[in-house]
Design a protein around this motif. Structure first.
Motif, PDB file in Angstrom:
ATOM      1  N   ARG A 171       0.837  -1.221   0.000  1.00 41.81           N
ATOM      2  CA  ARG A 171       0.000   0.000   0.000  1.00 41.81           C
ATOM      3  C   ARG A 171       0.862   1.258   0.000  1.00 41.81           C
ATOM      4  NH1 ARG A 171      -4.083  -2.729   3.627  1.00 41.81           N
ATOM      5  NH2 ARG A 171      -5.724  -3.315   2.192  1.00 41.81           N
ATOM      6  N   ARG A 172       1.951   1.206   0.764  1.00 41.78           N
ATOM      7  CA  ARG A 172       2.860   2.356   0.829  1.00 41.78           C
ATOM      8  C   ARG A 172       3.504   2.605  -0.534  1.00 41.78           C
ATOM      9  NH1 ARG A 172       6.685   1.942   5.897  1.00 41.78           N
ATOM     10  NH2 ARG A 172       8.220   1.143   4.428  1.00 41.78           N
ATOM     11  N   LEU A 173       3.923   1.536  -1.196  1.00 48.81           N
ATOM     12  CA  LEU A 173       4.546   1.678  -2.512  1.00 48.81           C
ATOM     13  C   LEU A 173       3.526   2.163  -3.542  1.00 48.81           C
ATOM     14  CD1 LEU A 173       6.741  -1.565  -2.591  1.00 48.81           C
ATOM     15  CD2 LEU A 173       7.442   0.753  -1.974  1.00 48.81           C
ATOM     16  N   GLU A 174       2.331   1.592  -3.502  1.00 49.43           N
ATOM     17  CA  GLU A 174       1.278   1.997  -4.442  1.00 49.43           C
ATOM     18  C   GLU A 174       0.935   3.473  -4.264  1.00 49.43           C
ATOM     19  OE1 GLU A 174      -2.075  -0.702  -4.119  1.00 49.43           O
ATOM     20  OE2 GLU A 174      -0.723  -2.418  -4.216  1.00 49.43           O
ATOM     21  N   ALA A 175       0.915   3.938  -3.022  1.00 57.81           N
ATOM     22  CA  ALA A 175       0.597   5.344  -2.744  1.00 57.81           C
ATOM     23  C   ALA A 175       1.639   6.281  -3.356  1.00 57.81           C
ATOM     24  CB  ALA A 175       0.501   5.567  -1.233  1.00 57.81           C
ATOM     25  N   ARG A 176       2.886   5.845  -3.430  1.00 56.14           N
ATOM     26  CA  ARG A 176       3.943   6.671  -4.025  1.00 56.14           C
ATOM     27  C   ARG A 176       3.799   6.760  -5.534  1.00 56.14           C
ATOM     28  NH1 ARG A 176       9.454   6.606  -0.996  1.00 56.14           N
ATOM     29  NH2 ARG A 176       9.630   8.383  -2.360  1.00 56.14           N
ATOM     30  N   ILE A 177       3.276   5.701  -6.161  1.00 53.10           N
ATOM     31  CA  ILE A 177       3.151   5.664  -7.626  1.00 53.10           C
ATOM     32  C   ILE A 177       1.827   6.257  -8.097  1.00 53.10           C
ATOM     33  CG2 ILE A 177       3.134   4.147  -9.648  1.00 53.10           C
ATOM     34  CD1 ILE A 177       4.659   2.083  -7.896  1.00 53.10           C
ATOM     35  N   ALA A 178       0.787   6.109  -7.308  1.00 50.69           N
ATOM     36  CA  ALA A 178      -0.584   6.479  -7.715  1.00 50.69           C
ATOM     37  C   ALA A 178      -0.716   7.868  -8.343  1.00 50.69           C
ATOM     38  CB  ALA A 178      -1.538   6.323  -6.541  1.00 50.69           C
ATOM     39  N   PRO A 179      -0.057   8.904  -7.820  1.00 52.41           N
ATOM     40  CA  PRO A 179      -0.244  10.229  -8.420  1.00 52.41           C
ATOM     41  C   PRO A 179       0.167  10.321  -9.895  1.00 52.41           C
ATOM     42  CG  PRO A 179       0.760  10.445  -6.252  1.00 52.41           C
ATOM     43  CD  PRO A 179       0.740   8.974  -6.594  1.00 52.41           C
ATOM     44  N   CYS A 180       1.112   9.497 -10.333  1.00 50.16           N
ATOM     45  CA  CYS A 180       1.559   9.563 -11.734  1.00 50.16           C
ATOM     46  C   CYS A 180       1.044   8.389 -12.575  1.00 50.16           C
ATOM     47  CB  CYS A 180       3.079   9.657 -11.809  1.00 50.16           C
ATOM     48  SG  CYS A 180       3.959   8.279 -11.073  1.00 50.16           S
ATOM     49  N   TYR A 181       0.255   7.489 -11.988  1.00 53.39           N
ATOM     50  CA  TYR A 181      -0.255   6.331 -12.728  1.00 53.39           C
ATOM     51  C   TYR A 181      -1.503   6.726 -13.520  1.00 53.39           C
ATOM     52  CZ  TYR A 181      -1.089   1.426 -13.780  1.00 53.39           C
ATOM     53  OH  TYR A 181      -1.248   0.229 -14.431  1.00 53.39           O
ATOM     54  N   PRO A 182      -1.612   6.282 -14.798  1.00 57.24           N
ATOM     55  CA  PRO A 182      -2.773   6.650 -15.615  1.00 57.24           C
ATOM     56  C   PRO A 182      -4.082   6.179 -14.991  1.00 57.24           C
ATOM     57  CG  PRO A 182      -1.293   5.165 -16.824  1.00 57.24           C
ATOM     58  CD  PRO A 182      -0.698   5.399 -15.480  1.00 57.24           C
ATOM     59  N   ARG A 183      -5.092   7.009 -15.135  1.00 48.83           N
ATOM     60  CA  ARG A 183      -6.394   6.694 -14.551  1.00 48.83           C
ATOM     61  C   ARG A 183      -7.350   6.081 -15.568  1.00 48.83           C
ATOM     62  NH1 ARG A 183      -3.897   9.981 -11.615  1.00 48.83           N
ATOM     63  NH2 ARG A 183      -4.359  10.879  -9.626  1.00 48.83           N
ATOM     64  N   GLY A 184      -6.959   5.999 -16.823  1.00 47.73           N
ATOM     65  CA  GLY A 184      -7.792   5.364 -17.836  1.00 47.73           C
ATOM     66  C   GLY A 184      -8.929   6.226 -18.348  1.00 47.73           C
ATOM     67  N   LYS A 185      -8.768   7.554 -18.292  1.00 48.76           N
ATOM     68  CA  LYS A 185      -9.824   8.432 -18.793  1.00 48.76           C
ATOM     69  C   LYS A 185      -9.859   8.454 -20.316  1.00 48.76           C
ATOM     70  CE  LYS A 185      -9.896  11.269 -14.687  1.00 48.76           C
ATOM     71  NZ  LYS A 185      -9.633  12.534 -14.075  1.00 48.76           N
ATOM     72  N   ARG A 186      -8.695   8.172 -20.933  1.00 49.32           N
ATOM     73  CA  ARG A 186      -8.628   8.078 -22.391  1.00 49.32           C
ATOM     74  C   ARG A 186      -7.959   6.755 -22.759  1.00 49.32           C
ATOM     75  NH1 ARG A 186      -5.506  12.881 -24.676  1.00 49.32           N
ATOM     76  NH2 ARG A 186      -4.664  13.126 -22.622  1.00 49.32           N
ATOM     77  N   GLY A 187      -8.356   6.205 -23.888  1.00 49.65           N
ATOM     78  CA  GLY A 187      -7.760   4.951 -24.329  1.00 49.65           C
ATOM     79  C   GLY A 187      -8.300   3.773 -23.546  1.00 49.65           C
ATOM     80  N   ARG A 188      -7.567   2.669 -23.648  1.00 48.82           N
ATOM     81  CA  ARG A 188      -8.053   1.475 -22.947  1.00 48.82           C
ATOM     82  C   ARG A 188      -7.717   1.549 -21.459  1.00 48.82           C
ATOM     83  NH1 ARG A 188      -3.896  -3.193 -22.808  1.00 48.82           N
ATOM     84  NH2 ARG A 188      -2.181  -2.009 -23.643  1.00 48.82           N
TER      85      ARG A 188
END
Length: 166
Positions: free
Chosen positions: A35-52
């Protein structure tokens, strides 16, 4: 969502002995602060608003960690996800669902690198393991290819074969 269990998964679940890889991945699953690692990446990870729709961050992070654990290239990681049930389980994937291809794996690694997260995550994992009295060393899964080739450039008469040249 529940998925249909494949014959391969059913057979795998019935086996009696746990492999070293399964034991190791189980330990990593329990020890790493996901969870700690995911929280560090989440701000720059694509949210899927465009594309697949992107693969879940949890899946891609675990795949990236396995690449580090076993020193696998992107194509070798894709192959391992198709071939090795314990690695699919660790990543949260199934054979009857989509599996990230080597380009998707590469793009995730590039995302980490472009945001200066790759080294940071690996250091954080090692720090956390060290706090628990463990050390992570780079490993490998050997990939062998058999190539048919004559053992010598000489023919049966012990003369240099004119068709064999370097």
């Amino acid at each position: 969502m529940m998925h249909q269990v494949t014959f391969a998964e059913a057979e795998y679940n019935l086996k009696r002995r746990k492999t070293r890889r399964e034991k190791f991945l189980s330990q990593m699953n329990a020890l790493i602060p996901w969870r700690r690692l995911e929280a560090r990446i989440a701000p720059c990870y694509p949210r899927g608003k465009r594309g697949r729709e992107p693969y879940p961050l949890k899946v891609m992070l675990r795949i990236h960690c396995m690449q580090l654990f076993y020193n696998l290239s992107d194509p070798a990681m894709e192959d391992a996800l198709y071939e090795i049930e314990s690695m699919r389980n660790f990543a949260g994937l199934t054979l009857n669902g989509p599996i990230p291809d080597e380009t998707t794996i590469l793009n995730f690694r590039h995302l980490l690198e472009s945001n200066q997260l790759g080294t940071t995550l690996f250091e954080e994992i090692n720090k956390y393991l060290a706090e628990n009295g463990m050390v992570l060393r780079e490993g490998t899964i050997v990939d062998a290819t058999i190539i048919s080739a004559p053992s010598s450039t000489k023919n049966k008469k012990k003369e240099r074969d004119p068709e064999m040249h370097q």
